[in-house]
Write an enzyme that holds these catalytic residues in place. Structure first.
Site, PDB file in Angstrom:
ATOM      1  N   HIS A 235       0.797  -1.223   0.000  1.00 58.04           N
ATOM      2  CA  HIS A 235       0.000   0.000   0.000  1.00 58.04           C
ATOM      3  C   HIS A 235       0.830   1.273   0.000  1.00 58.04           C
ATOM      4  O   HIS A 235       0.325   2.356   0.262  1.00 58.04           O
ATOM      5  CB  HIS A 235      -1.028   0.002   1.136  1.00 58.04           C
ATOM      6  CG  HIS A 235      -1.903  -1.221   1.104  1.00 58.04           C
ATOM      7  ND1 HIS A 235      -2.758  -1.476   0.061  1.00 58.04           N
ATOM      8  CD2 HIS A 235      -2.003  -2.279   1.935  1.00 58.04           C
ATOM      9  CE1 HIS A 235      -3.373  -2.629   0.272  1.00 58.04           C
ATOM     10  NE2 HIS A 235      -2.915  -3.153   1.401  1.00 58.04           N
ATOM     11  N   GLU A 275     -10.305   8.295  -5.708  1.00 59.07           N
ATOM     12  CA  GLU A 275      -9.618   7.042  -6.043  1.00 59.07           C
ATOM     13  C   GLU A 275     -10.588   5.999  -6.583  1.00 59.07           C
ATOM     14  O   GLU A 275     -11.649   5.771  -5.990  1.00 59.07           O
ATOM     15  CB  GLU A 275      -8.974   6.435  -4.789  1.00 59.07           C
ATOM     16  CG  GLU A 275      -7.846   7.228  -4.201  1.00 59.07           C
ATOM     17  CD  GLU A 275      -7.123   6.449  -3.103  1.00 59.07           C
ATOM     18  OE1 GLU A 275      -6.017   6.873  -2.737  1.00 59.07           O
ATOM     19  OE2 GLU A 275      -7.642   5.428  -2.610  1.00 59.07           O
ATOM     20  N   ARG A 291      -6.550  15.887   0.479  1.00 66.30           N
ATOM     21  CA  ARG A 291      -5.282  16.618   0.629  1.00 66.30           C
ATOM     22  C   ARG A 291      -4.566  16.671  -0.716  1.00 66.30           C
ATOM     23  O   ARG A 291      -4.964  16.019  -1.677  1.00 66.30           O
ATOM     24  CB  ARG A 291      -4.378  15.859   1.604  1.00 66.30           C
ATOM     25  CG  ARG A 291      -4.069  14.456   1.090  1.00 66.30           C
ATOM     26  CD  ARG A 291      -2.986  13.735   1.856  1.00 66.30           C
ATOM     27  NE  ARG A 291      -2.591  12.511   1.169  1.00 66.30           N
ATOM     28  CZ  ARG A 291      -3.218  11.348   1.206  1.00 66.30           C
ATOM     29  NH1 ARG A 291      -4.330  11.237   1.917  1.00 66.30           N
ATOM     30  NH2 ARG A 291      -2.780  10.308   0.536  1.00 66.30           N
TER      31      ARG A 291
HETATM   32  C1  MV4 Z   1     -10.118  -3.273  -3.016  1.00 66.55           C
HETATM   33  C2  MV4 Z   1      -9.427  -4.253  -3.763  1.00 66.55           C
HETATM   34  C3  MV4 Z   1     -10.172  -5.137  -4.495  1.00 66.55           C
HETATM   35  N1  MV4 Z   1     -11.525  -5.066  -4.480  1.00 66.55           N
HETATM   36  N2  MV4 Z   1     -11.459  -3.237  -3.034  1.00 66.55           N
HETATM   37  C4  MV4 Z   1      -6.289  -1.349  -0.896  1.00 66.55           C
HETATM   38  C5  MV4 Z   1      -6.097   0.047  -0.427  1.00 66.55           C
HETATM   39  C6  MV4 Z   1      -7.435   0.628  -0.286  1.00 66.55           C
HETATM   40  N3  MV4 Z   1      -7.396   2.000  -0.688  1.00 66.55           N
HETATM   41  C7  MV4 Z   1      -8.311  -0.195  -1.148  1.00 66.55           C
HETATM   42  N4  MV4 Z   1      -7.572  -1.363  -1.492  1.00 66.55           N
HETATM   43  C8  MV4 Z   1      -8.122  -2.344  -2.248  1.00 66.55           C
HETATM   44  N5  MV4 Z   1      -9.473  -2.350  -2.290  1.00 66.55           N
HETATM   45  C9  MV4 Z   1     -12.131  -4.121  -3.753  1.00 66.55           C
HETATM   46  N6  MV4 Z   1     -13.461  -4.062  -3.737  1.00 66.55           N
HETATM   47  C10 MV4 Z   1      -8.037  -4.260  -3.730  1.00 66.55           C
HETATM   48  C11 MV4 Z   1      -7.363  -3.299  -2.955  1.00 66.55           C
HETATM   49  C12 MV4 Z   1      -5.922  -3.358  -3.022  1.00 66.55           C
HETATM   50  C13 MV4 Z   1      -5.180  -2.340  -3.625  1.00 66.55           C
HETATM   51  C14 MV4 Z   1      -5.788  -1.196  -4.148  1.00 66.55           C
HETATM   52  C15 MV4 Z   1      -5.060  -0.191  -4.731  1.00 66.55           C
HETATM   53  C16 MV4 Z   1      -3.697  -0.327  -4.845  1.00 66.55           C
HETATM   54  C17 MV4 Z   1      -3.055  -1.434  -4.351  1.00 66.55           C
HETATM   55  C18 MV4 Z   1      -3.785  -2.448  -3.742  1.00 66.55           C
HETATM   56  C19 MV4 Z   1      -3.131  -3.575  -3.251  1.00 66.55           C
HETATM   57  C20 MV4 Z   1      -3.864  -4.561  -2.641  1.00 66.55           C
HETATM   58  C21 MV4 Z   1      -5.257  -4.453  -2.534  1.00 66.55           C
END
Ligand code: MV4
Length: 447
Positions: A235, A275, A291
């Site tokens: 992350h 996002e 931000r």
């Molecule tokens: C998710 C996802 C898959 N499906 N939501 C990780 C950070 C947070 N901002 C949201 N995240 C995720 N949400 C759904 N419905 C996978 C992630 C996620 C991820 C998202 C963005 C960038 C890198 C990531 C790495 C692992 C999981």
């Protein structure tokens, strides 16, 4: 316009804001911990105030010390940078109560977006496409099972007070779900003091695409296009680019337009980032950041607009400097985050930088607060600089990036520069073919 801005941050972002203030003829005050007395932002500011010992909670997060520093120096506004107090609604409210302008959105808008359930509800109401899932918090096992059956497995359980990847659990079956719901709720309660969780369809291989928006607080909103931030590790973003290699002009204009209208309708003020996860040609809202972000320079490069100037203008009541139709995107930009870390293990590598030489030439920008002889303190995050490269197209940008990485010298500590020298030569990266899991898989293979 403001007379004097206090910068409540450190490192490269403090310098970034300082530069914008100088260009606008605004006096600058910086605050710093005892560990940062030798920092570049302290040297370059008009005034500085030491606000406490090294730990952030006693200095950069100490609201009362920062308000006192404003009162002592007569600062009329505070720029919070990113991290620290930048998304702290209470801080925004306290400054307002002291008649000091917080350069950012209202405390209420920060609060809405900080609660991920409320953020998603708000996004949906404003016409932003969201990930299918529960309408709000889920507490009962039977409700979780019903919702998961409706949207289909796999599903993900997220903490409402989480965000940025903290407190998430994936469930691939009903048996998983029962365990995931319990662990997610108890972990959220322990970590955030709020055990509210919600359920979403789990997207297997999305990209992370975020839209840069700005509101004037009076019903106008614009977008500055998107950034692709899919290359992350645990992350933490590593490499960001604008525009996204995955989108065409039509998709860009469409999602940008949706976001700009939402920001206008919300009456939002200042910079924001909406996002999305992007998969199979569809956008799914996940969170909004209230931000300025670390990766804002790639947007500045392609839009040719100083986003910190824009933040200061909007906060002082001067409105946005551009209308949507005046915002044009030129070429391609990539940012590499240079961290003081081992490039393989990512273990922090603080210490003295014996030699620091930055690349230059057309299309190169380096935002950094370090210099030869600077000793990186061990107390803060490991970002020591950002290399931002702009070219007329992605191919030119990549060629220029390779050259810039060859020129960059940081001696005395370990940095992530060698990782970028590998990435810039990788065929998937060259083709822009990567999702949010690509980097972690690549790093696992390299070991
Ligand atoms: C998710 C996802 C898959 N499906 N939501 C990780 C950070 C947070 N901002 C949201 N995240 C995720 N949400 C759904 N419905 C996978 C992630 C996620 C991820 C998202 C963005 C960038 C890198 C990531 C790495 C692992 C999981």
């Amino acid at each position: 316009m403001f007379q004097k801005i206090l910068i409540a941050n450190r490192g490269e972002i403090a310098l970034r804001v300082l530069r914008a203030c100088k260009e606008l003829g605004i006096q600058t005050v910086v605050v710093h911990s005892t560990a940062d007395a030798d920092a570049m932002h302290v040297r370059l500011a008009d005034e500085s105030v030491c606000i406490g010992p090294p730990p952030s909670r006693d200095s950069y997060l100490n609201i009362h010390q920062i308000v006192a520093a404003c009162e002592i120096t007569g600062a009329d506004a505070v720029h919070p940078g990113y991290g620290f107090l930048s998304e702290n609604a209470k801080f925004a409210d306290i400054l307002a109560a002291h008649n000091i302008t917080f350069i950012g959105p209202s405390g209420d808008h920060i609060r809405i977006m900080g609660d991920k359930i409320e953020a998603k509800r708000t996004a949906k109401r404003l016409g932003i496409p969201v990930v299918p899932g529960s309408d709000g918090a889920v507490t009962e096992e039977k409700d979780a099972k019903r919702i998961a059956a409706e949207i289909g497995y796999p599903v993900i359980i997220k903490a409402s007070a989480g965000g940025g990847g903290r407190g998430m659990k994936v469930a691939r079956s009903e048996a998983d779900l029962v365990v995931a719901l319990q662990t997610a709720r108890s972990e959220a309660g322990a970590a955030f003091g709020d055990d509210a969780v919600y359920i979403e369809k789990y997207l297997e291989k999305p990209r992370h695409i975020e839209v840069q928006v700005f509101g004037d607080g009076a019903g106008r909103g614009v977008h500055f296009g998107e950034r692709d931030c899919s290359l992350q590790r645990r992350h933490q973003k590593v490499w960001e680019e604008a525009p996204s290699p995955a989108l065409n002009a039509e998709e860009r204009a469409h999602i940008g337009g949706v976001c700009a209208r939402a920001i206008a309708d919300l009456g939002y003020s200042g910079a924001g980032t909406i996002e999305f996860l992007y998969e199979n040609g569809e956008f799914y809202f996940i969170e909004m950041n209230t931000r300025l972000q670390v990766e804002h320079p790639v947007t500045e490069a392609i839009a040719g607009i100083d986003l910190v100037h824009e933040q200061i203008r909007v906060a002082s009541g001067g409105g946005l400097s551009v209308r949507q139709e005046e915002i044009r995107f030129q070429g391609h930009a990539i940012e590499c985050r240079i961290n003081a870390e081992d490039p393989r293990t990512f273990t922090p590598s603080p210490g003295t930088i014996t030699h620091f030489h930055t690349p230059g030439g057309l299309g190169i920008r380096v935002d950094s607060g370090v210099y030869s002889g600077y000793k990186i303190p061990p107390y803060y995050d490991s970002l020591i600089g950002k290399l931002i490269v702009h070219g007329r197209n992605r191919v030119e940008c990549m060629m220029r990036l390779r050259r810039a990485l060859d020129e960059f010298v940081v001696d005395g500590i370990k940095t992530t520069l060698p990782l970028f020298r590998d990435l810039v030569g990788n065929p998937d990266i060259a083709n822009g073919e990567y999702d949010i899991h690509w980097l972690e898989k690549y790093l696992a293979k390299e070991d």
